[in-house]
Write a protein that holds these residues in place. Structure first.
Motif, PDB file in Angstrom:
ATOM      1  N   GLU A  88       0.830  -1.209   0.000  1.00 61.73           N
ATOM      2  CA  GLU A  88       0.000   0.000   0.000  1.00 61.73           C
ATOM      3  C   GLU A  88       0.865   1.260   0.000  1.00 61.73           C
ATOM      4  N   HIS A 117      -2.929  -5.175  -2.635  1.00 64.40           N
ATOM      5  CA  HIS A 117      -1.580  -4.812  -2.229  1.00 64.40           C
ATOM      6  C   HIS A 117      -0.895  -5.983  -1.523  1.00 64.40           C
ATOM      7  N   GLY A 128      -6.306  -1.814  -1.719  1.00 59.13           N
ATOM      8  CA  GLY A 128      -5.971  -1.617  -3.122  1.00 59.13           C
ATOM      9  C   GLY A 128      -7.039  -2.020  -4.109  1.00 59.13           C
TER      10      GLY A 128
END
Length: 209
Positions: A17, A169, A202
């Motif tokens: 991230e 992520h 994500g």
């Protein structure tokens, strides 16, 4: 040099991230990268490949730091963040056309051309059994589009089916290539190395399980 093709495993990890400006990782992203590195530390590779952007480099650096073997880092443009295939309208089923075109509508001809070239390079460099220039096991820290592109290729799907980008992520995808059988996607978007609080970042909420 290798005299013949042999089985190979390709480990694809999306970067952890990033902070909003994308130049570094968040606190959670740093932790994600550490845990990803611990999961991969047993592989004892000489190098880890990564895309050019800071979020990919920083993730790869932290992943490498978790290994006693301390692999080197190798930057590759083909592991970067780009649109690998810009579909023509006739390629996409009518029910999905609006979604796909609205997502990709801002991609310029120049970006599409550059992305297609990098996508072809990614297939040439990363996909396929081990041979000269492709090791029997490689780790690539990259981006959701590129992972989706390589998964679609492995499954023999149409080129545009790298869309939608749904890899989280620090999630892990592993593809096995062998000379005598089609590629096998062994795991995809796997987050079992992350605690629940660090999973599913994500991607939009509607894609989360």
């Amino acid at each position: 040099p290798m005299s013949r093709d042999t089985t190979r495993w390709l480990y694809l990890a999306r970067h952890a991230e990033p902070a909003e400006e994308g130049s570094q990782l968040t606190t959670n992203g740093t932790r994600q990268a550490e845990l990803l590195g611990r999961r991969l530390a047993h592989l004892h590779l000489d190098c880890i490949f990564h895309g050019p952007l800071p979020r990919a480099f920083e993730t790869a650096r932290i992943v490498a730091s978790q290994s006693d073997h301390k692999p080197s880092l190798v930057e590759l443009a083909a592991a970067g963040d780009y649109v690998p295939s810009l579909p023509a309208s006739h390629e996409v089923p009518i029910a999905w056309t609006e979604t796909v075109t609205s997502f990709l509508g801002g991609v310029s001809k120049e970006e599409a051309s550059a992305g297609a070239a990098l996508g072809a390079e990614a297939i040439d460099r990363f996909a396929g059994p081990a041979t000269e220039g492709r090791g029997p096991l490689e780790i690539v820290v990259t981006h959701a589009f590129t992972i989706g592109w390589l998964v679609a290729h492995a499954l023999g799907a149409p080129g545009w089916r790298w869309f939608p980008p749904s890899h989280c992520h620090a999630a892990l995808t592993v593809i096995r290539y062998t000379p005598d059988a089609p590629p096998s996607v062994l795991v995809a978007n796997d987050m079992t190395h992350l605690p629940a609080a660090l999973q599913w970042t994500g991607v939009p909420d509607f894609l989360r399980l």
